[in-house]
Write a protein that holds these residues in place. Structure first.
Motif, PDB file in Angstrom:
ATOM      1  N   THR A  68       0.839  -1.195   0.000  1.00  0.00           N
ATOM      2  CA  THR A  68       0.000   0.000   0.000  1.00  0.00           C
ATOM      3  C   THR A  68       0.873   1.244   0.000  1.00  0.00           C
ATOM      4  O   THR A  68       1.807   1.353   0.794  1.00  0.00           O
ATOM      5  CB  THR A  68      -0.939   0.021   1.223  1.00  0.00           C
ATOM      6  N   SER A 121       0.672   5.497   0.143  1.00  0.00           N
ATOM      7  CA  SER A 121      -0.161   6.656   0.458  1.00  0.00           C
ATOM      8  C   SER A 121       0.326   7.855  -0.342  1.00  0.00           C
ATOM      9  O   SER A 121       1.503   8.213  -0.283  1.00  0.00           O
ATOM     10  CB  SER A 121      -0.116   6.973   1.954  1.00  0.00           C
ATOM     11  N   TYR A 131      -0.191  11.759  -0.662  1.00  0.00           N
ATOM     12  CA  TYR A 131      -0.737  12.911   0.054  1.00  0.00           C
ATOM     13  C   TYR A 131      -0.843  14.098  -0.902  1.00  0.00           C
ATOM     14  O   TYR A 131       0.034  14.324  -1.741  1.00  0.00           O
ATOM     15  CB  TYR A 131       0.158  13.266   1.239  1.00  0.00           C
ATOM     16  N   ALA A 144      -5.486  12.734   1.251  1.00  0.00           N
ATOM     17  CA  ALA A 144      -4.661  11.616   0.794  1.00  0.00           C
ATOM     18  C   ALA A 144      -5.531  10.579   0.106  1.00  0.00           C
ATOM     19  O   ALA A 144      -6.742  10.517   0.331  1.00  0.00           O
ATOM     20  CB  ALA A 144      -3.906  10.977   1.957  1.00  0.00           C
ATOM     21  N   THR A 166      -4.977   6.246  -0.851  1.00  0.00           N
ATOM     22  CA  THR A 166      -4.071   5.106  -0.746  1.00  0.00           C
ATOM     23  C   THR A 166      -4.258   4.191  -1.943  1.00  0.00           C
ATOM     24  O   THR A 166      -5.371   4.008  -2.446  1.00  0.00           O
ATOM     25  CB  THR A 166      -4.315   4.313   0.547  1.00  0.00           C
TER      26      THR A 166
END
Length: 257
Positions: free
Chosen positions: A134, A136, A138, A176, A178
């Motif tokens: 995963t 992320s 932002y 954000a 993901t």
């Protein structure tokens, strides 16, 4: 400090019979002043015979400002730019082709001194074959978001796939989104990038085979070993209590414990 304004070149590529077709890279990346960024440049063409690298700048030498590396298997050379300043805005990924026209693709760096508009905590990610990973992404801007493979396809919906690997995008966290890549394969290794509006942020993924996963040694105790440890602890506590008791008896002339 060396200010770089001209082109980043991977020079003296010699190809067999055919010319280089194209170069693919990101178009605009948000970066932080004083930081560093790695930009992948995908060259598409036929098999290279030989290659050497150079960087053209306004002044001689490159110091620690720039670094270029090449992945011949995936046909990507990566440019890392350090100590970013406001002068680091426009660059070219370019290749000089022997007996043919040069090929290049420009990209822009938006250097910020405050918060970045699109960023990741780490441009290098590692996953294991068959597992999930995963990432992320932002952001502080609006616009369509997504996850793309450099030179390949993109996923902009909540789910999709890239080269046979399932991709899940979760946008429920403010500021954000993901990206989860499920069922990784060794072929999933390579350069990807987050997309938000007009910005992209490159991320390199390395997928390791499970047999290469670092081993973890687990120490187990038998029932007998556990009993001995507990008995030793009780004996120690008993000795301590008796020592305290006899000390008080001797100094205070108390009765028996």
């Amino acid at each position: 400090m060396i200010q770089v304004h001209i082109s980043l070149l991977c020079l003296l590529f010699i190809i067999t019979n055919n010319r280089l077709h194209s170069i693919t890279t990101v178009s605009e990346v948000s970066v932080k002043a004083g930081g560093s960024i790695s930009i992948p440049c995908l060259y598409e063409g036929h098999k290279w015979v030989t290659c050497s690298f150079t960087v053209k700048t306004d002044e001689a030498g490159t110091s620690d400002k720039l670094f270029i590396s090449d992945d011949e298997d995936q046909r990507i050379f990566t440019v890392t730019i350090n100590d970013l300043t406001d002068e680091d805005s426009h660059y070219w990924c370019a290749v000089e082709v022997k007996d043919g026209p040069d090929v290049g693709k420009n990209f822009k760096l938006s250097v910020a001194r405050g918060s970045l508009q699109l960023y990741v905590h780490n441009q290098e990610m590692t996953g294991f074959n068959g597992d999930d990973v995963t990432i992320s992404c932002y952001h502080s801007i609006s616009g369509e978001g997504g996850w793309c493979r450099l030179g390949g396809s993109c996923v902009t919906e909540s789910s999709g796939s890239i080269d046979g690997t399932k991709v899940i995008i979760n946008v429920n966290v403010p500021g954000a989104f993901t990206v989860t890549m499920r069922g990784l394969r060794t072929e999933s290794s390579g350069w990807y990038y987050c997309v938000k509006g007009d910005l992209q942020m490159p991320v390199h993924l390395t997928v390791i085979k499970k047999q290469e996963r670092p081993s973890t040694t687990v120490t187990t105790l038998t029932i007998g070993e556990t009993f001995i440890i507990r008995l030793s602890f009780l004996i120690f506590i008993t000795i301590v209590v008796l020592s305290i008791c006899f000390t008080f008896k001797r100094h205070l002339n108390l009765g028996s414990c």
